[in-house]
Design a protein around this motif. Structure first.
Motif, PDB file in Angstrom:
ATOM      1  N   ASP A 197       0.456  -3.899  -4.456  1.00 48.32           N
ATOM      2  CA  ASP A 197       0.309  -2.457  -4.637  1.00 48.32           C
ATOM      3  C   ASP A 197      -0.228  -2.132  -6.017  1.00 48.32           C
ATOM      4  O   ASP A 197      -1.151  -1.333  -6.158  1.00 48.32           O
ATOM      5  CB  ASP A 197       1.663  -1.757  -4.437  1.00 48.32           C
ATOM      6  N   ALA A 249      -6.544   8.907  -4.444  1.00 46.31           N
ATOM      7  CA  ALA A 249      -6.872   7.591  -3.884  1.00 46.31           C
ATOM      8  C   ALA A 249      -5.902   6.538  -4.410  1.00 46.31           C
ATOM      9  O   ALA A 249      -5.389   5.708  -3.649  1.00 46.31           O
ATOM     10  CB  ALA A 249      -8.309   7.214  -4.239  1.00 46.31           C
ATOM     11  N   VAL A 250      -5.631   6.606  -5.703  1.00 44.68           N
ATOM     12  CA  VAL A 250      -4.719   5.629  -6.296  1.00 44.68           C
ATOM     13  C   VAL A 250      -3.321   5.785  -5.694  1.00 44.68           C
ATOM     14  O   VAL A 250      -2.683   4.813  -5.291  1.00 44.68           O
ATOM     15  CB  VAL A 250      -4.671   5.793  -7.832  1.00 44.68           C
ATOM     16  N   MET A 256       0.848  -1.199   0.000  1.00 45.02           N
ATOM     17  CA  MET A 256       0.000   0.000   0.000  1.00 45.02           C
ATOM     18  C   MET A 256       0.874   1.236   0.000  1.00 45.02           C
ATOM     19  O   MET A 256       1.975   1.222   0.524  1.00 45.02           O
ATOM     20  CB  MET A 256      -0.878  -0.029   1.242  1.00 45.02           C
ATOM     21  N   GLY A 257       0.404   2.321  -0.556  1.00 47.07           N
ATOM     22  CA  GLY A 257       1.188   3.539  -0.649  1.00 47.07           C
ATOM     23  C   GLY A 257       1.557   4.110   0.712  1.00 47.07           C
ATOM     24  O   GLY A 257       2.649   4.626   0.902  1.00 47.07           O
ATOM     25  N   SER A 269      -7.361   0.083   4.275  1.00 44.74           N
ATOM     26  CA  SER A 269      -7.528   1.473   3.836  1.00 44.74           C
ATOM     27  C   SER A 269      -8.386   1.583   2.570  1.00 44.74           C
ATOM     28  O   SER A 269      -8.729   2.682   2.161  1.00 44.74           O
ATOM     29  CB  SER A 269      -6.168   2.114   3.601  1.00 44.74           C
ATOM     30  N   GLY A 312      -3.419   4.659  -2.115  1.00 42.89           N
ATOM     31  CA  GLY A 312      -3.937   3.310  -1.912  1.00 42.89           C
ATOM     32  C   GLY A 312      -5.096   3.273  -0.933  1.00 42.89           C
ATOM     33  O   GLY A 312      -5.235   2.341  -0.155  1.00 42.89           O
ATOM     34  N   VAL A 313      -5.926   4.300  -0.979  1.00 44.34           N
ATOM     35  CA  VAL A 313      -7.090   4.298  -0.087  1.00 44.34           C
ATOM     36  C   VAL A 313      -8.380   4.487  -0.875  1.00 44.34           C
ATOM     37  O   VAL A 313      -8.361   4.874  -2.040  1.00 44.34           O
ATOM     38  CB  VAL A 313      -7.009   5.406   0.999  1.00 44.34           C
TER      39      VAL A 313
END
Lengths: 122, 237, 257
Positions: free
Chosen positions: B162, A41-42, A1-2, B191, A45-46
């Motif tokens: 990811d 969001a991208v 995730m970012g 998230s 990552g949410v």
């Protein structure tokens, strides 16, 4: 995730904090366009609904403004910016004093030390 | 778009994979169906796609009972290997495209490039990670009303995860689609979620909005799940 | 690509290798038949080969069907499509039917080759017209039988897979029960004389009997006409439709992923 997020605070607020600190640091300047909700969001990552809330909150704080059909921009709102700057300064001073008190430095000592430090520093 | 399970039970032999489960999913949201392996997540998704039928209760899409034909509107990603070994990546995509009218070939092409899949490669020669990506390409390329993903991250390394999460966010149409992700890897998707549904031993043991959990109770989804799980007996996550 | 075409292409693709292997083996057997007969200077030796290969092609279609259905059964995800189950089955039938046609064409050519050229001295000669008639009727009969068995197999397969939740013993018991029950019923019906007489009443006479004869150290082949009953062929055609309908219903409503 970012991004990694803390467990106890809403994710949208954590992103609000992140953007505020970017504004204060000057990474985002007044008039800069924020990424679209989807892009943000991208990148993070949410969930886009979360970013939507983030933007709404930033707007409520008058830090950004959305222009119809163009997107969301960092507000050129000096008053708010100043306030935000002051707020941050106060936060840092508060933290500093708190830490000094914790190691037993009195207020008088603290002022003396600061004067000496700044005097020598010049 | 509304997908609903009304009092649904499904038995395999004497064990209930699902036991009187009622759930409703609405468009514009991302749901997490969370629970350990064997908790009934997969069965729920299959029920919603019309691949499995309920023993009791009803499964409905927009008010009509779900049948085989429902897969027309529901894109489903299985945790199994869904492809024919002898196919190439391109043939796999062509086949899925031929079966589903809502398949968007351009999107598929774009996704192939983004996920770095070689269309000429045989499915047989793909690594596990690449098979996972191919499954995702075939599922996300559909403009279906509901997208159901069963363990989309299993066996994939973090980099791939990811890129998959990013593709998910990029291509989801929030005005028309609902996304349901069934997984036991809660941290990976927390998230992403609007709502989390906790499921264990075929029963729904909790359902919450993710941000409310944090705001009102100061809990992450994983912490919440662990609390519930210990309340309802063991069950590792 | 339209969905039916997509299905057919898929079914062709996943069975292609098996078909080529099969066709290769058959061609090899044909070659060996001719080779061996030539080596022993007994051209009539190809008759048993023809006969055997003909028999083998009654089970060819069911075998292909069984293999490809089991390919799908690994995940059963072929059911993940909005197509009706009957389309799924018909697609497989179409592909196997075309394989069957190719094989029967090969077999017919092989027979003609032996009759009119390789074994022309030992095969009783019949004209091309009689041969053509016989070829058509026998080919139709072979196809009908092959696909009747294929339909039975498909139906029983769907019964077995409908009972996924039950114990294996039970599933097999159900399948066997159906087989025995059906055979019993068939026997009963045929034991009713007036009915069985009617069924076997209409026959077409075509060259369909072949016998080997040995004289003067040489085998030769005698060909004779025999009656092939027509009504059973029609009945089998009907049964194929019924069995497929039932299989499709089970596949749609009962077989799960």
């Amino acid at each position: 995730m970012g991004e990694e997020f803390q467990a106890s605070k809403p994710i949208y607020m954590q992103i609000v904090d992140k953007i505020i600190s970017e504004i204060v640091q000057g990474k985002r300047r007044p008039g800069d366009k924020l990424p679209s909700v989807r892009e943000m969001a991208v990148n993070m990552g949410v969930n886009p609904n979360t970013i939507q809330r983030t933007y709404t909150e930033l707007e409520r704080l008058k830090l950004v403004e959305s222009r119809r059909g163009q997107g969301t921009f960092v507000a050129a709102n000096e008053e708010v910016m100043e306030e935000l700057g002051t707020e941050m300064q106060e936060e840092i001073i508060e933290l500093f004093i708190q830490k000094m008190e914790e190691i037993g430095v009195s207020k008088d000592q603290l002022i003396g030390m600061l004067q000496r430090y700044l005097g020598e520093g010049r | 778009m509304v997908l609903e399970l009304k009092n649904v039970s499904k038995f395999y032999g004497k064990t209930a994979a699902l036991n009187k489960v009622s759930l409703t999913f609405e468009k514009g949201k991302i749901y997490g169906l969370l629970g350990p392996n064997g908790s009934g997540k997969s069965t729920s998704l299959k029920l919603m796609t019309g691949l499995v039928f309920p023993d009791e209760g009803a499964v409905k899409l927009n008010g009509t009972l779900v049948t085989r034909k429902t897969s027309e509107k529901v894109a489903y990603l299985t945790e199994l290997d869904m492809f024919y070994d002898v196919f190439t990546v391109q043939e796999t995509i062509d086949y899925v495209a031929s079966q589903f009218a809502d398949f968007n070939k351009e999107k598929a092409l774009q996704l192939l490039q983004e996920l770095k899949l070689d269309p000429t490669k045989k499915v047989r020669s793909l690594s596990k990670g690449n098979r996972g990506r191919l499954k995702l390409v075939t599922t996300l390329s559909r403009n279906a009303e509901a997208i159901l993903l069963d363990e989309p991250f299993s066996g994939l390394d973090p980099m791939v995860r990811d890129s998959i999460v990013q593709s998910l966010l990029k291509y989801l149409d929030f005005d028309h689609q609902v996304l349901i992700i069934a997984t036991h890897e809660i941290n990976e998707i927390e998230s992403l979620l609007d709502e989390a549904v906790a499921i264990q031993y075929g029963k729904v043991i909790g359902q919450e909005k993710v941000e409310s959990l944090r705001e009102e109770r100061g809990l992450s989804v994983l912490q919440w799940f662990k609390q519930l799980s210990s309340k309802y007996g063991e069950g590792e996550i | 690509m339209n969905p039916i075409k997509g299905l057919i292409k898929k079914d062709f693709r996943i069975t292609r290798n098996l078909f080529f292997t099969w066709a290769g083996a058959i061609i090899l057997a044909m070659g060996a038949g001719v080779g061996l007969s030539a080596y022993t200077s007994q051209p009539a030796g190809t008759l048993p080969v023809i006969f055997l290969l003909g028999l083998v092609h009654i089970v060819f279609a069911p075998i292909m069907m069984f293999v490809t259905l089991n390919q799908e059964a690994k995940t059963q995800l072929w059911l993940y499509t909005p197509r009706r189950a009957v389309d799924l089955i018909v697609s497989k039938f179409t592909v196997i039917f075309s394989y069957q046609l190719i094989m029967q064409l090969l077999l017919s050519i092989y027979t003609a080759f032996n009759l009119f050229w390789f074994g022309r001295d030992v095969y009783e000669q019949i004209g091309p017209r009689l041969f053509g008639e016989a070829a058509i009727i026998l080919n139709i009969a072979l196809i009908v039988f092959g696909f009747y068995f294929t339909s039975c197999l498909t139906f029983l397969w769907t019964v077995y897979h409908s009972l996924k939740k039950r114990a294996k013993v039970l599933r097999w018991a159900a399948v066997l029960l159906l087989v025995f029950g059906y055979n019993l019923l068939e026997g009963l019906i045929l034991s009713y004389d007036p009915l069985s007489e009617l069924i076997f009443k209409y026959k077409v006479n075509v060259i369909s009997n072949a016998a080997l004869r040995y004289s003067e150290e040489k085998w030769s082949v005698m060909l004779e006409p025999a009656g092939i009953p027509v009504i059973p062929l029609l009945l089998y055609g009907l049964l194929i439709a019924v069995l497929l309908g039932l299989a499709a219903k089970l596949l749609d409503r009962k077989v799960e992923v």
